[in-house]
Design an enzyme around this catalytic site. Structure first.
Site, PDB file in Angstrom:
ATOM      1  N   GLN A   1       0.815  -1.230   0.000  1.00  0.00           N
ATOM      2  CA  GLN A   1       0.000   0.000   0.000  1.00  0.00           C
ATOM      3  C   GLN A   1       0.844   1.273   0.000  1.00  0.00           C
ATOM      4  O   GLN A   1       0.475   2.263  -0.621  1.00  0.00           O
ATOM      5  CB  GLN A   1      -0.927   0.001   1.236  1.00  0.00           C
ATOM      6  CG  GLN A   1      -1.891   1.177   1.288  1.00  0.00           C
ATOM      7  CD  GLN A   1      -2.586   1.311   2.648  1.00  0.00           C
ATOM      8  OE1 GLN A   1      -2.371   0.522   3.563  1.00  0.00           O
ATOM      9  NE2 GLN A   1      -3.425   2.312   2.769  1.00  0.00           N
TER      10      GLN A   1
ATOM     11  N   TYR B   1       3.833 -11.459   3.840  1.00  0.00           N
ATOM     12  CA  TYR B   1       3.377 -10.082   3.631  1.00  0.00           C
ATOM     13  C   TYR B   1       4.037  -9.505   2.372  1.00  0.00           C
ATOM     14  O   TYR B   1       5.267  -9.507   2.251  1.00  0.00           O
ATOM     15  CB  TYR B   1       3.682  -9.186   4.839  1.00  0.00           C
ATOM     16  CG  TYR B   1       2.923  -9.547   6.108  1.00  0.00           C
ATOM     17  CD1 TYR B   1       1.844 -10.428   6.099  1.00  0.00           C
ATOM     18  CD2 TYR B   1       3.276  -8.976   7.325  1.00  0.00           C
ATOM     19  CE1 TYR B   1       1.162 -10.756   7.264  1.00  0.00           C
ATOM     20  CE2 TYR B   1       2.591  -9.288   8.500  1.00  0.00           C
ATOM     21  CZ  TYR B   1       1.536 -10.192   8.461  1.00  0.00           C
ATOM     22  OH  TYR B   1       0.872 -10.506   9.616  1.00  0.00           O
TER      23      TYR B   1
ATOM     24  N   SER C   1      -0.067 -18.207  15.803  1.00  0.00           N
ATOM     25  CA  SER C   1      -1.073 -17.204  15.460  1.00  0.00           C
ATOM     26  C   SER C   1      -2.371 -17.895  15.074  1.00  0.00           C
ATOM     27  O   SER C   1      -2.359 -18.812  14.245  1.00  0.00           O
ATOM     28  CB  SER C   1      -0.567 -16.355  14.291  1.00  0.00           C
ATOM     29  OG  SER C   1      -1.582 -15.488  13.843  1.00  0.00           O
TER      30      SER C   1
ATOM     31  N   GLN D   1      -0.937 -15.024  18.568  1.00  0.00           N
ATOM     32  CA  GLN D   1      -1.243 -13.774  17.863  1.00  0.00           C
ATOM     33  C   GLN D   1      -2.611 -13.875  17.207  1.00  0.00           C
ATOM     34  O   GLN D   1      -2.745 -14.343  16.081  1.00  0.00           O
ATOM     35  CB  GLN D   1      -0.159 -13.464  16.816  1.00  0.00           C
ATOM     36  CG  GLN D   1      -0.317 -12.055  16.281  1.00  0.00           C
ATOM     37  CD  GLN D   1       0.719 -11.643  15.249  1.00  0.00           C
ATOM     38  OE1 GLN D   1       0.372 -11.289  14.127  1.00  0.00           O
ATOM     39  NE2 GLN D   1       1.985 -11.673  15.612  1.00  0.00           N
TER      40      GLN D   1
ATOM     41  N   SER E   1      -4.773  -6.013  14.541  1.00  0.00           N
ATOM     42  CA  SER E   1      -5.871  -5.116  14.154  1.00  0.00           C
ATOM     43  C   SER E   1      -6.631  -4.546  15.352  1.00  0.00           C
ATOM     44  O   SER E   1      -7.862  -4.634  15.414  1.00  0.00           O
ATOM     45  CB  SER E   1      -6.826  -5.808  13.168  1.00  0.00           C
ATOM     46  OG  SER E   1      -6.177  -6.113  11.969  1.00  0.00           O
ATOM     47  N   PRO E   2      -5.920  -3.927  16.285  1.00  0.00           N
ATOM     48  CA  PRO E   2      -6.614  -3.351  17.452  1.00  0.00           C
ATOM     49  C   PRO E   2      -7.540  -2.192  17.098  1.00  0.00           C
ATOM     50  O   PRO E   2      -8.486  -1.931  17.831  1.00  0.00           O
ATOM     51  CB  PRO E   2      -5.457  -2.877  18.350  1.00  0.00           C
ATOM     52  CG  PRO E   2      -4.288  -2.697  17.433  1.00  0.00           C
ATOM     53  CD  PRO E   2      -4.461  -3.737  16.359  1.00  0.00           C
TER      54      PRO E   2
HETATM   55  P1  NDP Z   1      -4.724  -1.807  12.806  1.00  0.00           P
HETATM   56  O1  NDP Z   1      -6.051  -2.237  13.323  1.00  0.00           O
HETATM   57  O2  NDP Z   1      -3.832  -1.026  13.697  1.00  0.00           O
HETATM   58  O3  NDP Z   1      -4.990  -1.002  11.443  1.00  0.00           O
HETATM   59  C1  NDP Z   1      -3.999  -0.200  10.898  1.00  0.00           C
HETATM   60  C2  NDP Z   1      -4.558   0.701   9.823  1.00  0.00           C
HETATM   61  O4  NDP Z   1      -5.636   1.503  10.339  1.00  0.00           O
HETATM   62  C3  NDP Z   1      -3.507   1.671   9.341  1.00  0.00           C
HETATM   63  O5  NDP Z   1      -2.684   1.105   8.354  1.00  0.00           O
HETATM   64  C4  NDP Z   1      -4.355   2.827   8.840  1.00  0.00           C
HETATM   65  O6  NDP Z   1      -4.867   2.457   7.565  1.00  0.00           O
HETATM   66  C5  NDP Z   1      -5.497   2.847   9.863  1.00  0.00           C
HETATM   67  N1  NDP Z   1      -5.155   3.701  11.019  1.00  0.00           N
HETATM   68  C6  NDP Z   1      -4.389   3.363  12.084  1.00  0.00           C
HETATM   69  N2  NDP Z   1      -4.294   4.388  12.948  1.00  0.00           N
HETATM   70  C7  NDP Z   1      -5.008   5.399  12.429  1.00  0.00           C
HETATM   71  C8  NDP Z   1      -5.297   6.710  12.874  1.00  0.00           C
HETATM   72  N3  NDP Z   1      -4.801   7.173  14.015  1.00  0.00           N
HETATM   73  N4  NDP Z   1      -6.088   7.488  12.094  1.00  0.00           N
HETATM   74  C9  NDP Z   1      -6.593   7.019  10.936  1.00  0.00           C
HETATM   75  N5  NDP Z   1      -6.353   5.778  10.446  1.00  0.00           N
HETATM   76  C10 NDP Z   1      -5.574   4.965  11.197  1.00  0.00           C
HETATM   77  O7  NDP Z   1      -3.866  -3.051  12.407  1.00  0.00           O
HETATM   78  P2  NDP Z   1      -3.566  -3.855  11.041  1.00  0.00           P
HETATM   79  O8  NDP Z   1      -4.812  -4.396  10.481  1.00  0.00           O
HETATM   80  O9  NDP Z   1      -2.710  -3.012  10.177  1.00  0.00           O
HETATM   81  O10 NDP Z   1      -2.688  -5.035  11.615  1.00  0.00           O
HETATM   82  C11 NDP Z   1      -1.556  -4.721  12.415  1.00  0.00           C
HETATM   83  C12 NDP Z   1      -0.551  -5.801  12.363  1.00  0.00           C
HETATM   84  O11 NDP Z   1      -1.084  -7.018  12.889  1.00  0.00           O
HETATM   85  C13 NDP Z   1      -0.081  -6.205  10.973  1.00  0.00           C
HETATM   86  O12 NDP Z   1       0.849  -5.319  10.430  1.00  0.00           O
HETATM   87  C14 NDP Z   1       0.516  -7.547  11.251  1.00  0.00           C
HETATM   88  O13 NDP Z   1       1.791  -7.386  11.834  1.00  0.00           O
HETATM   89  C15 NDP Z   1      -0.455  -8.125  12.262  1.00  0.00           C
HETATM   90  N6  NDP Z   1      -1.478  -8.987  11.629  1.00  0.00           N
HETATM   91  C16 NDP Z   1      -1.399 -10.323  11.886  1.00  0.00           C
HETATM   92  C17 NDP Z   1      -2.278 -11.204  11.325  1.00  0.00           C
HETATM   93  C18 NDP Z   1      -2.146 -12.647  11.626  1.00  0.00           C
HETATM   94  O14 NDP Z   1      -2.809 -13.470  10.985  1.00  0.00           O
HETATM   95  N7  NDP Z   1      -1.302 -13.027  12.546  1.00  0.00           N
HETATM   96  C19 NDP Z   1      -3.352 -10.742  10.408  1.00  0.00           C
HETATM   97  C20 NDP Z   1      -3.368  -9.315  10.230  1.00  0.00           C
HETATM   98  C21 NDP Z   1      -2.467  -8.482  10.826  1.00  0.00           C
HETATM   99  P3  NDP Z   1      -5.205   3.562   6.408  1.00  0.00           P
HETATM  100  O15 NDP Z   1      -4.526   4.856   6.733  1.00  0.00           O
HETATM  101  O16 NDP Z   1      -4.694   2.916   5.178  1.00  0.00           O
HETATM  102  O17 NDP Z   1      -6.694   3.658   6.419  1.00  0.00           O
END
Ligand code: NDP
Length: 318
Positions: free
Chosen positions: A27, A54, A152, A177, A206-207
């Protein structure tokens, strides 16, 4: 930054951990990815999560390059094995000894490091005996290529079986995880109680529910430009299930006064919320720009009073 022990081990990780799924190598451009890692380091984050799959291995390369000049001892680097990353031969997936042994070498090369702190089974492999998987992980640890083992999205039962075998083999399975957020609480019933008993911590992904809990997706309106939901390289597909639930988007807006009461942004409230669970060692955040890292990291150390936790439950109850 605050640090928490990972499982029943001596390893401490930053309670906000930075992850690069969807963003690095896909992205966002590499310059932005590097700026996000810089922002994470500046905010005191020491723990970084990635996976071989990834961006089809590119995410590990981008993270390795972004961390190249850091003192290795000051970092905790996590990666994962399971999914195929290239040509789909019969042994290019799962948790066989062959796939694990080949994958760890590829990950170390791309991350440009001699070892990872945590090597995680990205999923459970129903086609490989668990004994074979755990023996391979034990050998990876003995070879000094990983210090600890994690998994995970394993069920409570799978965690229990993996943990018992790890113990027999003299290695530590210390983390799980799973997905966890205010709107995805599946682990609370079984995974968390079993993990607490076994001395396993959660590193939760994805918190902020991929951005949904920041409140930026409004019911009935188009996704904001530059957001994951508008990403044409694959991000949008991953978030569409949540965005299809207009009732949920409406209720998320009702969380705004709760965040304001705590003087937090919506994203900070969401990150702080997962950290209220004692079995959670870290909130694993993603970011598409450095400002998001700086914002979300302020959730570290926040205590949400019981009555506000209850109000959040009521707002989001089905
Ligand atoms: P988040 O729920 O933290 O989402 C992150 C996304 O939300 C950002 O890339 C951004 O996207 C948006 N965001 C975050 N903060 C803000 C803000 N303050 N204001 C506005 N938009 C915001 O977590 P992810 O879904 O990215 O997952 C985090 C990590 O978890 C991954 O990188 C990976 O390491 C792990 N993971 C593990 C998995 C597993 O199967 N074990 C599966 C998925 C993730 P944008 O700006 O593009 O809208």
């Amino acid at each position: 930054m605050h640090f928490r022990h990972l499982g029943r081990s001596g390893l401490k990780i930053s309670e906000i951990t930075y992850g690069n799924w969807i963003t690095h190598g896909s992205q966002v451009e590499n310059d932005t990815a590097t700026a996000c890692v810089r922002a994470a380091l500046d905010a005191g984050i020491t723990s970084f999560d990635t996976a071989d799959v990834y961006a089809n291995t590119k995410a590990e390369e981008v993270l390795g390059a972004a961390l190249a000049h850091e003192r290795r001892e000051s970092l905790e680097i996590f990666t994962k094995v399971y999914f195929p990353t290239g040509p789909m031969g019969p042994n290019d997936t799962g948790l066989s000894r062959k796939h694990i042994m080949e994958s760890i070498n590829g990950s170390l090369r791309r991350l440009d490091t001699d070892y990872v702190d945590l090597y995680q089974a990205h999923r459970y492999d129903y086609a490989t005996p668990l004994e074979e998987t755990m023996q391979a992980f034990a050998d990876v640890v003995r070879a000094g290529k990983a210090l600890y083992i994690g998994v995970s999205e394993w069920t409570a039962e799978q965690l229990r079986a993996g943990h018992a075998l790890a113990k027999e083999l003299g290695i530590s399975l210390i983390s799980s995880q799973p997905q966890y957020s205010m709107v995805w609480r599946v682990i609370e019933d079984e995974v968390v109680p079993t993990s607490s008993e076994l001395g396993i911590s959660q590193i939760v992904w994805s918190p902020v529910a991929q951005g949904v809990l920041t409140g930026k997706y409004l019911p009935g309106q188009a996704a904001p430009d530059g957001s994951r939901a508008a990403d044409t390289k694959g991000g949008a597909k991953m978030i569409e299930g949540l965005l299809g639930r207009e009732d949920l988007l409406r209720r998320v807006q009702d969380l705004r006064p709760v965040a304001q009461e705590l003087d937090l942004t919506m994203a900070q409230l969401a990150v702080a919320w997962v950290l209220q669970n004692d079995n959670v060692a870290a909130a694993l955040i993603g970011a598409s720009r450095p400002e998001q890292v700086a914002e979300n990291v302020a959730a570290a150390g926040i205590r949400i009073p019981g009555e506000l936790m209850k109000r959040i439950d009521e707002i989001l109850a089905d």
